[in-house]
Design a protein around this motif. Structure first.
Motif, PDB file in Angstrom:
ATOM      1  N   THR A  54       0.753  -1.240  -0.071  1.00 22.38           N
ATOM      2  CA  THR A  54       0.072   0.082  -0.059  1.00 22.38           C
ATOM      3  C   THR A  54       0.881   1.118   0.048  1.00 22.38           C
ATOM      4  N   ALA A  55       0.429   2.402   0.154  1.00 23.93           N
ATOM      5  CA  ALA A  55       1.173   3.601  -0.011  1.00 23.93           C
ATOM      6  C   ALA A  55       0.560   4.706   1.132  1.00 23.93           C
ATOM      7  N   GLY A  56       1.297   5.507   1.767  1.00 24.95           N
ATOM      8  CA  GLY A  56       0.751   6.331   2.600  1.00 24.95           C
ATOM      9  C   GLY A  56       1.270   7.768   2.058  1.00 24.95           C
ATOM     10  N   ALA A  57       0.026   8.618   2.657  1.00 25.25           N
ATOM     11  CA  ALA A  57       0.252  10.231   2.287  1.00 25.25           C
ATOM     12  C   ALA A  57      -0.407  10.843   3.493  1.00 25.25           C
ATOM     13  N   ARG A  58       0.089  12.526   3.231  1.00 22.23           N
ATOM     14  CA  ARG A  58      -0.774  13.167   4.111  1.00 22.23           C
ATOM     15  C   ARG A  58      -1.008  14.562   3.449  1.00 22.23           C
ATOM     16  N   VAL A  59      -2.305  14.628   3.555  1.00 21.64           N
ATOM     17  CA  VAL A  59      -3.263  15.738   2.752  1.00 21.64           C
ATOM     18  C   VAL A  59      -4.149  16.438   3.451  1.00 21.64           C
ATOM     19  N   GLN A  60      -4.200  17.691   3.557  1.00 19.69           N
ATOM     20  CA  GLN A  60      -5.010  18.543   4.109  1.00 19.69           C
ATOM     21  C   GLN A  60      -5.203  18.002   5.672  1.00 19.69           C
ATOM     22  N   GLY A  61      -4.061  17.796   6.288  1.00 19.49           N
ATOM     23  CA  GLY A  61      -3.869  17.494   7.683  1.00 19.49           C
ATOM     24  C   GLY A  61      -4.430  15.920   8.003  1.00 19.49           C
ATOM     25  N   ALA A  62      -4.578  15.376   7.056  1.00 20.84           N
ATOM     26  CA  ALA A  62      -4.966  14.039   7.254  1.00 20.84           C
ATOM     27  C   ALA A  62      -4.262  12.823   6.867  1.00 20.84           C
ATOM     28  N   SER A  63      -3.991  11.820   7.462  1.00 22.06           N
ATOM     29  CA  SER A  63      -3.049  10.802   7.303  1.00 22.06           C
ATOM     30  C   SER A  63      -3.915   9.391   6.642  1.00 22.06           C
ATOM     31  N   LEU A  64      -3.445   9.158   5.246  1.00 26.82           N
ATOM     32  CA  LEU A  64      -4.174   8.436   4.462  1.00 26.82           C
ATOM     33  C   LEU A  64      -3.351   6.998   3.933  1.00 26.82           C
ATOM     34  N   VAL A  65      -4.052   5.999   3.953  1.00 19.56           N
ATOM     35  CA  VAL A  65      -3.485   4.712   3.683  1.00 19.56           C
ATOM     36  C   VAL A  65      -4.313   4.365   2.183  1.00 19.56           C
ATOM     37  N   ILE A  66      -3.449   4.179   1.004  1.00 20.73           N
ATOM     38  CA  ILE A  66      -4.194   4.132  -0.175  1.00 20.73           C
ATOM     39  C   ILE A  66      -4.195   2.874  -0.861  1.00 20.73           C
ATOM     40  N   GLY A  67      -5.176   2.374  -1.075  1.00 24.51           N
ATOM     41  CA  GLY A  67      -5.134   1.089  -1.961  1.00 24.51           C
ATOM     42  C   GLY A  67      -4.222   0.135  -1.153  1.00 24.51           C
ATOM     43  N   GLY A  68      -3.864  -0.899  -2.061  1.00 20.47           N
ATOM     44  CA  GLY A  68      -2.948  -2.045  -1.262  1.00 20.47           C
ATOM     45  C   GLY A  68      -3.619  -3.317  -1.707  1.00 20.47           C
ATOM     46  N   GLY A  69      -2.965  -4.442  -1.229  1.00 20.94           N
ATOM     47  CA  GLY A  69      -3.394  -5.570  -1.330  1.00 20.94           C
ATOM     48  C   GLY A  69      -3.937  -6.360  -0.138  1.00 20.94           C
ATOM     49  N   SER A  70      -4.751  -7.541  -0.376  1.00 18.88           N
ATOM     50  CA  SER A  70      -5.219  -8.522   0.684  1.00 18.88           C
ATOM     51  C   SER A  70      -5.231  -9.594   0.250  1.00 18.88           C
ATOM     52  N   SER A  71      -6.600 -10.287   0.122  1.00 20.62           N
ATOM     53  CA  SER A  71      -6.707 -11.309  -0.767  1.00 20.62           C
ATOM     54  C   SER A  71      -7.002 -10.992  -2.415  1.00 20.62           C
ATOM     55  N   ALA A  72      -7.108  -9.804  -2.493  1.00 20.50           N
ATOM     56  CA  ALA A  72      -7.177  -9.053  -3.922  1.00 20.50           C
ATOM     57  C   ALA A  72      -6.822  -7.755  -3.763  1.00 20.50           C
ATOM     58  N   GLU A  73      -6.510  -6.996  -4.661  1.00 22.16           N
ATOM     59  CA  GLU A  73      -6.356  -5.655  -5.033  1.00 22.16           C
ATOM     60  C   GLU A  73      -7.482  -4.945  -4.223  1.00 22.16           C
ATOM     61  N   GLN A  74      -7.085  -3.870  -3.591  1.00 23.09           N
ATOM     62  CA  GLN A  74      -8.283  -2.783  -3.038  1.00 23.09           C
ATOM     63  C   GLN A  74      -7.947  -1.400  -3.583  1.00 23.09           C
ATOM     64  N   ASP A  75      -9.325  -0.966  -3.513  1.00 20.66           N
ATOM     65  CA  ASP A  75      -9.578   0.578  -4.047  1.00 20.66           C
ATOM     66  C   ASP A  75      -9.662   1.468  -2.892  1.00 20.66           C
ATOM     67  N   GLY A  76      -9.838   1.037  -1.689  1.00 21.37           N
ATOM     68  CA  GLY A  76     -10.100   2.041  -0.566  1.00 21.37           C
ATOM     69  C   GLY A  76      -8.910   2.995  -0.164  1.00 21.37           C
ATOM     70  N   VAL A  77      -9.803   4.240   0.043  1.00 26.37           N
ATOM     71  CA  VAL A  77      -8.598   4.976   0.759  1.00 26.37           C
ATOM     72  C   VAL A  77      -9.024   5.136   2.303  1.00 26.37           C
ATOM     73  N   GLN A  78      -8.065   4.933   3.333  1.00 28.95           N
ATOM     74  CA  GLN A  78      -8.503   4.720   4.576  1.00 28.95           C
ATOM     75  C   GLN A  78      -7.771   5.885   5.276  1.00 28.95           C
ATOM     76  N   VAL A  79      -8.619   6.657   6.086  1.00 27.65           N
ATOM     77  CA  VAL A  79      -7.894   8.071   6.632  1.00 27.65           C
ATOM     78  C   VAL A  79      -7.958   7.746   8.444  1.00 27.65           C
ATOM     79  N   TRP A  80      -6.624   8.345   8.758  1.00 27.48           N
ATOM     80  CA  TRP A  80      -6.744   8.410  10.415  1.00 27.48           C
ATOM     81  C   TRP A  80      -7.237   9.925  10.802  1.00 27.48           C
ATOM     82  N   SER A  81      -8.298   9.976  11.254  1.00 27.28           N
ATOM     83  CA  SER A  81      -8.820  11.559  11.763  1.00 27.28           C
ATOM     84  C   SER A  81      -9.523  11.141  13.101  1.00 27.28           C
ATOM     85  N   GLY A  82      -9.567  12.159  13.952  1.00 34.77           N
ATOM     86  CA  GLY A  82     -10.471  12.076  15.156  1.00 34.77           C
ATOM     87  C   GLY A  82     -10.080  10.923  15.855  1.00 34.77           C
ATOM     88  N   GLY A  83      -9.155  10.410  16.192  1.00 28.08           N
ATOM     89  CA  GLY A  83      -8.439   9.063  16.795  1.00 28.08           C
ATOM     90  C   GLY A  83      -9.329   8.138  16.303  1.00 28.08           C
TER      91      GLY A  83
END
Length: 269
Positions: A54-83
């Motif tokens: 997967t890939a990580g990035a920070r934009v507009q004060g939020a930390s993102l986890v972008i795409g990645g694989g598990s049992s198949a390729e993923q399209d989700g963008v996961q964000v760390w915000s508000g704990g």
């Protein structure tokens, strides 16, 4: 925790490490905040969707986890915000083995694998991690490239296609999406990391073949377009996470070839 192929994001005074691959090729949802100065880590809540490559990035004060694989390729963008973590949005198509850069306040996603084509050619960009648009195409589509930003340009080094490591050095203009091959590495290299140190880019570790991990480091001069040897790591290392904090690049985890929990610091003097 020993981990490789994780997302790493510099977040305030710490580094967030999320997801990745653990021993036994197990994808993890675990996330941590790490103080790289002391090595102390605090466990965060797990990701909603476990991912590696997967890939990580920070934009507009939020930390993102972008795409990645598990049992198949993923399209989700996961964000760390508000704990807590939550799914913020989705890429246009699933994508793993990608890299992300943040020039000019946007996050740009390059390379990777969608589960079908050998490598993903489309370059995506987003100002918020939720809405994505195609801004260009790579001159040479690759997976597992090394990526760094210098003077507003994105540089991609090597990568992998169909199990073969590539040599191309690609320069991407994030404003126009135009991409061109500007040089070549001395040999095929994938699964490496690249960090800007001073006026040059240091290319660190990686794989020269599927089963060949290297300890080499290379200097790339963006102005001269030259590649020169830069010494050796303490040991072979591939698929590490990387965080730039001040003038120091921290390499977190990776494969040696076993999955490791080591943290290496590279400082430009």
């Amino acid at each position: 925790m020993a981990v490789a192929r994780e997302a790493v994001v510099v977040d305030g005074d710490g580094v967030i490490l999320a997801g990745g691959l653990r021993a036994g090729d197990r994808t993890t949802a675990a996330a941590y905040r790490i103080d790289v100065a002391t090595g102390a880590g605090v466990r965060l809540p797990d990701l909603p969707v476990p991912v590696h490559d997967t890939a990580g990035a920070r934009v507009q004060g939020a930390s993102l986890v972008i795409g990645g694989g598990s049992s198949a390729e993923q399209d989700g963008v996961q964000v760390w915000s508000g704990g807590r973590w939550r799914v913020l949005g989705h890429l246009p198509r699933p994508r793993s083995d990608l890299v992300a850069a943040t020039p000019g306040g946007r996050v740009v996603v390059l390379g990777g694998y969608d589960g079908n084509r050998p490598a993903e050619p489309q370059i995506l960009a987003s100002g918020d991690g939720r809405h994505w648009s195609v801004v260009g195409r790579l001159a040479q589509p690759v997976r597992y490239a090394a990526c760094a930003v210098v003077d507003g340009a994105i540089w991609l080094f090597g990568g992998e296609v169909d199990g073969a490591m590539r040599t191309a050095i690609q320069r991407v203009d994030p404003r126009t999406g135009s991409t061109r091959v500007v040089g070549h590495l001395p040999q095929g290299l994938g699964h490496a990391v690249a960090v800007p140190l001073g006026t040059r880019i240091l290319i660190v570790g990686g794989r020269t073949g599927r089963d060949s991990i290297t300890d080499q480091m290379l200097w790339f001069d963006p102005v001269a377009g030259t590649v020169r040897p830069a010494g050796r790591l303490p040991g072979p290392l591939a698929d590490a996470g990387v965080a730039m904090v001040g003038d120091t690049a921290y390499l977190l985890g990776g494969e040696t070839p076993s999955v490791t929990r080591q943290v290496l610091a590279l400082t430009y003097r």
